[in-house]
Design an enzyme around this catalytic site. Structure first.
Site: not given
Ligand code: ARG
Length: 462
Positions: A284, A318, A291, A278, A111, A323, A326, A24, A157
């Site tokens: 234009k 977890y 937009e 344009s 975690n 993951q 984000k 990640s 309207h």
């Molecule tokens: N890269 C992981 C995430 O964003 C970090 C946590 C990893 N934890 C694990 N038990 N594999 O969630």
């Protein structure tokens, strides 16, 4: 295997495709400062509780500070092949400070670490979003003040309804953005609990001080349940929802600005610095920026739906699915900040054309309600006044006239109650000026609204 932090009991390397898929780092590397802040707080706490030595804590702190400075300056490149930002920083630290680095992860898990970093990151983003919203509201207030008595048609309207002032219209958006600030501020308040110390899910048998790490990172307190601490992504969903709502407001605003830039309306003209042309049609001038803001609303909604869907059905605690929490919220937040940063100067520089708004307000009988109200004040029952006014409107349409064009005799041919006062009653400026009910469109009310919004912005903790 040695090169993974978790490789203790593994006999084989991760398959390269799986390794790449699992990583990640591309997404979470932007949290390096938050990760380092959390690790410094954690190591200080471990030392203060005697779990690691003060010397190790000092080596960790100095090593992490150097890593942060080098990433900032570009001297240290984050390894794109690393598993995630937590692994990268810990590995880099250990390269530099040896065993001290290996002690950092005592009484911690990735975690709680990732939950912490994400909270810290979004907490910062809440502040930035509020700051940009505030800047936008300030521009809206300035433009509204400038046009507090410029008459335009108010629509329902998308049909001309009643005369309003441009200032009043603009301040309607200021109210929406004020609520957006409030929502983001609320989100920041709610997310401000510290998950660090939740460890993998069950807490830890080390005698840690969760209050201390929470205080060091300016949280309101540690989270009350470690399983919740590592599983909760409410704050990601909540912030994403707030961002989606901001985009709704920006998108509605954009839609109107786009419409009003058209020759059919021409209430406004975007400054050249915020329009494009344009390549084939030399006449234009396109409102691309507005937009694009409208268009980008789609992806922010998508980001919200993604995280809601990722989280639904996940068992505690977890799961690696998380993951995926984000990328969407980072994208949504980047998008909203980019939109706000371009929207405010676009609004500031656009030309507002009061003559065209007034012209549009002068046709379409948007003062018909005022004519009916006038008769009602003379004692005619409202329903009768409404019908008489309808007849007058029909008469005007047939004779290609507006209410303002009619003579007193023409008015009186519909009702004996009309006198000279009717001219003032249907004058557009007067129509707007007399709507002095709280929140109404009269210029003096608009100035009050502007004053209120400015005071509110000045008092914001951003
Ligand atoms: N890269 C992981 C995430 O964003 C970090 C946590 C990893 N934890 C694990 N038990 N594999 O969630």
């Amino acid at each position: 295997m040695a090169d993974k932090l978790w490789g203790g009991s593994f006999h084989k390397r991760l398959d390269p495709a799986a390794d790449d898929f699992n990583s990640s780092i591309r997404v979470d590397q932007r949290m390096y400062r938050q990760d380092i802040l959390g690790s410094i707080a954690h190591s200080s706490m471990l030392a203060s509780k005697g779990i690691i030595s003060q010397e190790d804590a000092a080596a960790i702190r100095d090593g992490l500070a150097a890593i942060a400075a080098e990433i900032d300056s570009g001297d240290l490149t984050i390894d794109p092949a690393a598993e995630d930002i937590h692994s990268f920083i810990e590995t880099e630290l250990t390269k530099r400070v040896g065993d001290a680095g290996k002690r950092l992860h005592t009484a911690r898990s990735r975690n709680d670490q990732v939950a912490l970093d994400t909270r810290l990151y979004i907490r910062d983003r809440c502040g930035e979003t509020m700051k940009e919203l505030k800047a936008l509201i300030e521009v809206i207030c300035d433009r509204a003040e400038e046009h507090c008595s410029s008459i335009m048609p108010g629509y329902t309207h998308l049909q001309r309804a009643q005369p309003v002032t441009m200032g009043h219209y603009l301040m309607a958006y200021a109210q929406m953005f004020i609520r957006d600030i409030d929502r983001v501020s609320d989100c920041r308040r709610r997310l401000n609990v510290c998950p660090l110390g939740s460890a993998a899910l069950a807490g830890t048998d080390f005698d840690i001080d969760r209050e201390m790490t929470s205080d060091l990172m300016k949280f309101d307190g540690p989270c009350a349940n470690s399983m919740d601490g590592v599983s909760d992504r409410d704050f990601v969903m909540e912030f994403s929802a707030d961002l989606a709502m901001i985009m709704t407001h920006l998108s509605r605003f954009s839609e109107e600005l786009i419409l009003w830039s058209s020759w059919e309306f021409k209430f406004i003209e975007m400054d050249d610095s915020f329009s494009t042309g344009s390549s084939i049609m030399p006449q234009k001038k396109n409102p691309d920026i507005a937009e694009l803001v409208r268009g980008k609303t789609g992806r922010v909604y998508g980001d919200l739906i993604s995280i809601l869907t990722v989280m639904k059905g996940l068992p505690l605690a977890y799961n690696k699915d998380m993951q995926e929490d984000k990328e969407g919220v980072f994208d949504a937040s980047d998008t909203v900040l980019a939109c706000l940063r371009v929207f405010a100067p676009m609004l500031k520089t656009m030309r507002i054309i009061p003559e065209n708004m007034k012209k549009a307000a002068s046709s379409g009988f948007i003062n018909a309600t005022d004519c009916a109200d006038y008769l009602t004040e003379k004692g005619v029952p409202f329903r009768t006044a409404y019908r008489i006014t309808g007849d007058i409107v029909n008469y005007c349409t047939q004779n290609k006239k507006t209410l303002e064009d009619l003579t007193l005799d023409e008015f009186r041919s519909f009702s004996d109650e009309f006198d000279d006062g009717i001219f003032k009653a249907v004058d557009l400026n007067a129509c707007a000026a007399k709507r002095i009910s709280y929140g109404g469109t009269a210029p003096e009310n608009v100035l009050e609204q502007i004053d209120g919004a400015r005071k509110l912005c000045a008092g914001l903790p951003v």
